[in-house]
Design an enzyme around this catalytic site. Structure first.
Site, PDB file in Angstrom:
ATOM      1  N   GLY A   1       0.832  -1.205   0.000  1.00  0.00           N
ATOM      2  CA  GLY A   1       0.000   0.000   0.000  1.00  0.00           C
ATOM      3  C   GLY A   1       0.864   1.251   0.000  1.00  0.00           C
TER       4      GLY A   1
ATOM      5  N   ASP B   1       2.138  -1.777  11.365  1.00  0.00           N
ATOM      6  CA  ASP B   1       2.103  -3.136  11.919  1.00  0.00           C
ATOM      7  C   ASP B   1       3.447  -3.846  11.792  1.00  0.00           C
ATOM      8  OD1 ASP B   1       2.122  -3.368   9.187  1.00  0.00           O
ATOM      9  OD2 ASP B   1       0.482  -4.803   9.052  1.00  0.00           O
TER      10      ASP B   1
ATOM     11  N   ASP C   1       5.034  -4.913   6.202  1.00  0.00           N
ATOM     12  CA  ASP C   1       5.437  -6.235   6.652  1.00  0.00           C
ATOM     13  C   ASP C   1       5.600  -7.227   5.478  1.00  0.00           C
ATOM     14  OD1 ASP C   1       5.617  -8.152   8.863  1.00  0.00           O
ATOM     15  OD2 ASP C   1       3.762  -8.925   7.989  1.00  0.00           O
TER      16      ASP C   1
ATOM     17  N   ARG D   1       1.064  -4.848  -5.599  1.00  0.00           N
ATOM     18  CA  ARG D   1       1.072  -6.106  -4.850  1.00  0.00           C
ATOM     19  C   ARG D   1       1.314  -7.158  -5.927  1.00  0.00           C
ATOM     20  NH1 ARG D   1      -0.816  -4.242   0.013  1.00  0.00           N
ATOM     21  NH2 ARG D   1      -2.549  -2.792  -0.049  1.00  0.00           N
TER      22      ARG D   1
ATOM     23  N   THR E   1       3.972   2.223   5.772  1.00  0.00           N
ATOM     24  CA  THR E   1       2.630   1.645   5.678  1.00  0.00           C
ATOM     25  C   THR E   1       1.735   2.351   6.689  1.00  0.00           C
ATOM     26  OG1 THR E   1       1.255  -0.289   6.183  1.00  0.00           O
ATOM     27  CG2 THR E   1       3.423  -0.273   7.198  1.00  0.00           C
TER      28      THR E   1
ATOM     29  N   ARG F   1      -5.785  -3.153   8.132  1.00  0.00           N
ATOM     30  CA  ARG F   1      -5.763  -4.612   7.953  1.00  0.00           C
ATOM     31  C   ARG F   1      -6.033  -5.296   9.289  1.00  0.00           C
ATOM     32  NH1 ARG F   1      -3.765  -6.894   3.217  1.00  0.00           N
ATOM     33  NH2 ARG F   1      -2.615  -5.075   2.553  1.00  0.00           N
TER      34      ARG F   1
ATOM     35  N   ASP G   1      -0.618   1.087   8.126  1.00  0.00           N
ATOM     36  CA  ASP G   1      -1.076   0.110   9.128  1.00  0.00           C
ATOM     37  C   ASP G   1      -0.248   0.167  10.425  1.00  0.00           C
ATOM     38  OD1 ASP G   1      -2.747  -0.579   7.101  1.00  0.00           O
ATOM     39  OD2 ASP G   1      -1.820  -2.509   6.662  1.00  0.00           O
TER      40      ASP G   1
HETATM   41  N1  LIG Z   1       5.646 -14.102   2.747  1.00  0.00           N
HETATM   42  C1  LIG Z   1       5.990 -13.500   1.595  1.00  0.00           C
HETATM   43  N2  LIG Z   1       6.962 -14.037   0.802  1.00  0.00           N
HETATM   44  C2  LIG Z   1       7.313 -13.438  -0.350  1.00  0.00           C
HETATM   45  N3  LIG Z   1       6.775 -12.299  -0.816  1.00  0.00           N
HETATM   46  C3  LIG Z   1       5.813 -11.717  -0.086  1.00  0.00           C
HETATM   47  C4  LIG Z   1       5.368 -12.278   1.162  1.00  0.00           C
HETATM   48  N4  LIG Z   1       4.401 -11.493   1.666  1.00  0.00           N
HETATM   49  C5  LIG Z   1       4.234 -10.489   0.776  1.00  0.00           C
HETATM   50  N5  LIG Z   1       5.078 -10.617  -0.275  1.00  0.00           N
HETATM   51  C6  LIG Z   1       5.191  -9.720  -1.451  1.00  0.00           C
HETATM   52  O1  LIG Z   1       5.243  -8.373  -0.983  1.00  0.00           O
HETATM   53  C7  LIG Z   1       4.192  -7.624  -1.588  1.00  0.00           C
HETATM   54  C8  LIG Z   1       3.768  -6.528  -0.665  1.00  0.00           C
HETATM   55  O2  LIG Z   1       3.178  -7.088   0.503  1.00  0.00           O
HETATM   56  P1  LIG Z   1       1.746  -6.582   1.009  1.00  0.00           P
HETATM   57  O3  LIG Z   1       0.831  -6.505  -0.150  1.00  0.00           O
HETATM   58  O4  LIG Z   1       1.379  -7.443   2.150  1.00  0.00           O
HETATM   59  O5  LIG Z   1       2.002  -5.088   1.465  1.00  0.00           O
HETATM   60  P2  LIG Z   1       2.865  -4.522   2.655  1.00  0.00           P
HETATM   61  O6  LIG Z   1       4.275  -4.405   2.254  1.00  0.00           O
HETATM   62  O7  LIG Z   1       2.601  -5.329   3.895  1.00  0.00           O
HETATM   63  O8  LIG Z   1       2.301  -3.048   2.789  1.00  0.00           O
HETATM   64  P3  LIG Z   1       0.820  -2.611   3.239  1.00  0.00           P
HETATM   65  O9  LIG Z   1       0.420  -3.512   4.358  1.00  0.00           O
HETATM   66  O10 LIG Z   1       0.966  -1.203   3.627  1.00  0.00           O
HETATM   67  O11 LIG Z   1      -0.031  -2.782   2.045  1.00  0.00           O
HETATM   68  C9  LIG Z   1       3.114  -8.656  -1.905  1.00  0.00           C
HETATM   69  O12 LIG Z   1       2.247  -8.232  -2.923  1.00  0.00           O
HETATM   70  C10 LIG Z   1       3.949  -9.864  -2.329  1.00  0.00           C
HETATM   71  O13 LIG Z   1       4.353  -9.750  -3.671  1.00  0.00           O
HETATM   72  O1  LIG Z   2      -5.411  -0.857  -1.546  1.00  0.00           O
HETATM   73  P1  LIG Z   2      -5.869  -2.264  -1.323  1.00  0.00           P
HETATM   74  O2  LIG Z   2      -5.091  -3.247  -2.105  1.00  0.00           O
HETATM   75  O3  LIG Z   2      -7.345  -2.366  -1.462  1.00  0.00           O
HETATM   76  O4  LIG Z   2      -5.534  -2.646   0.182  1.00  0.00           O
HETATM   77  C1  LIG Z   2      -6.188  -2.106   1.274  1.00  0.00           C
HETATM   78  C2  LIG Z   2      -5.323  -2.407   2.470  1.00  0.00           C
HETATM   79  O5  LIG Z   2      -4.114  -1.694   2.323  1.00  0.00           O
HETATM   80  C3  LIG Z   2      -3.897  -0.889   3.454  1.00  0.00           C
HETATM   81  O6  LIG Z   2      -4.398   0.395   3.179  1.00  0.00           O
HETATM   82  C4  LIG Z   2      -2.423  -0.772   3.736  1.00  0.00           C
HETATM   83  O7  LIG Z   2      -1.931  -2.032   4.022  1.00  0.00           O
HETATM   84  C5  LIG Z   2      -4.698  -1.593   4.563  1.00  0.00           C
HETATM   85  O8  LIG Z   2      -4.965  -0.748   5.645  1.00  0.00           O
HETATM   86  C6  LIG Z   2      -5.909  -2.022   3.794  1.00  0.00           C
HETATM   87  O9  LIG Z   2      -6.559  -3.126   4.398  1.00  0.00           O
END
Ligand SMILES: Nc1ncnc2c1ncn2[C@@H]1O[C@H](COP(=O)(O)OP(=O)(O)OP(=O)(O)O)[C@@H](O)[C@H]1O
Ligand SMILES: O=P(O)(O)OC[C@H]1O[C@](O)(CO)[C@@H](O)[C@@H]1O
Length: 321
Positions: A10, A129, A102, A71, A125, A171, A127
């Protein structure tokens, strides 16, 4: 040294501030900065380009990320991660800087284990988290967006004697809801990390109504998955007409606040100060200090919500304070 940056997961306000600092401070340190567009998806597709001062002109006040994010489903497949590695090699990139949450750090962990590209990660992020870290880029701006929305909702809630159930993002993490409920004087705060007692809240609210209360603001984190239920509960148990406001993606936007800008600059400065001689770390923010930590330590730990805030908010959950 050639260093490439990408933003992943995000988007969050303040990423652009960090990107601007990345380009300007890289040149100051005689590094060559590169942009990877579209997050991990762009890394797989080789969307890598040398960055210049002019790319970051006028972006300090803009939310989002000028290099965009994604993503990536493909990232879970080793064949695509290998493609990503080959793209970095083709451009002779020496190290990576990743801004994300994360999930992005988990993505980085797999990638580093396989291909050993040096990196520094920066929490970004809304979140908030990430374990062992108290602040992620985007959080202060998101809290201010929520504050402004609640101020506006209060106007209409008080004019109509209604209960408003306001759903925040995050989330599975209740940080935004917790801090917003305390700092905006909400009557209810529900977060996934804590239990709640609606019977006790009912008792309290009915007393307050007798003493003149004529509206309610309830902040419910999306991870609780009870927004609709709480609206109906207010109508059925409290006898107040109710409305839901899902704040949604507006929480990810907006011009970065002053705190956001300052922290984004500091996160990036420390990242670039360490990328050459002390890489493979995540820059974290704890007790008002920026600290480098090992990636594995972070992804193998669980984030925690601030204890003091949880204590203060317990009565808003119907729990003993
Ligand atoms: N366990 C994992 N192993 C490998 N790649 C991962 C894993 N988890 C997430 N990813 C990759 O990282 C990308 C980003 O992770 P995610 O969509 O969970 O967002 P984030 O970095 O947690 O940020 P936010 O929570 O703010 O959206 C995922 O789309 C995926 O491609
Ligand atoms: O933009 P998307 O893919 O709908 O994801 C929404 C999620 O992304 C976030 O905005 C950031 O991780 C969360 O708070 C929410 O659940």
């Amino acid at each position: 040294m050639k260093i490439a940056i990408l933003t992943s997961g995000g988007d969050s306000s303040g990423m652009n501030v960090a990107i601007k600092r990345f380009v300007e401070y890289s040149y100051e340190k005689n590094f060559t900065p590169y942009f990877i567009y579209d997050g991990l998806e762009g890394l797989i597709d080789g969307k890598i380009k040398k960055a210049n001062y002019k790319d970051v002109r006028g972006i300090i006040c803009r939310g989002g990320t000028i290099i965009r994010s994604s993503r990536s489903k493909r990232w879970f497949d080793k064949e695509y991660r290998k493609k990503a590695y080959e793209n970095l090699k083709k451009q002779s990139i020496d190290a990576l800087i990743i801004l994300g949450g994360d999930g992005s750090f988990r993505a980085l962990n797999v990638f580093y284990k396989e291909f050993k590209i040096p990196f520094i990660g920066i929490p970004a992020t809304i979140d908030n988290d990430i374990a062992l870290n108290e602040y992620s880029i985007g959080v202060d701006t998101a809290l201010n967006v929520i504050r402004s929305a609640i101020d506006d909702i209060r106007d209409t809630a008080s004019s109509f004697s209604r209960a408003f159930v306001i759903e925040t993002m995050g989330r599975e993490c209740g940080y935004l809801a917790l801090i917003s409920a305390i700092s905006n004087g909400a009557e209810m705060c529900l977060i996934p990390e804590m239990s709640y007692n609606l019977d006790r809240l009912k008792e309290k609210y009915l007393k307050e109504i007798k003493n003149g209360r004529n509206y309610f603001l309830a902040i419910v984190a999306e991870g609780v998955k009870k927004t609709e239920f709480i609206k109906e509960w207010f109508e059925r148990e409290i006898g107040f007409e109710s409305r839901i406001t899902i704040l949604g993606h507006i929480q990810r936007g907006g011009a970065p606040t002053t705190i956001e800008r300052l922290r984004a600059v500091e996160f990036m400065s420390l990242a670039l100060d360490n990328i050459e001689n002390n890489p493979n770390k995540i820059v974290t923010f704890c007790d008002d200090k920026f600290i480098l930590r090992n990636l594995e330590e972070i992804i193998n730990s669980k984030y925690s919500l601030p204890k003091k805030a949880l204590e203060i908010a317990k009565p808003l959950m119907g729990l003993d304070g």
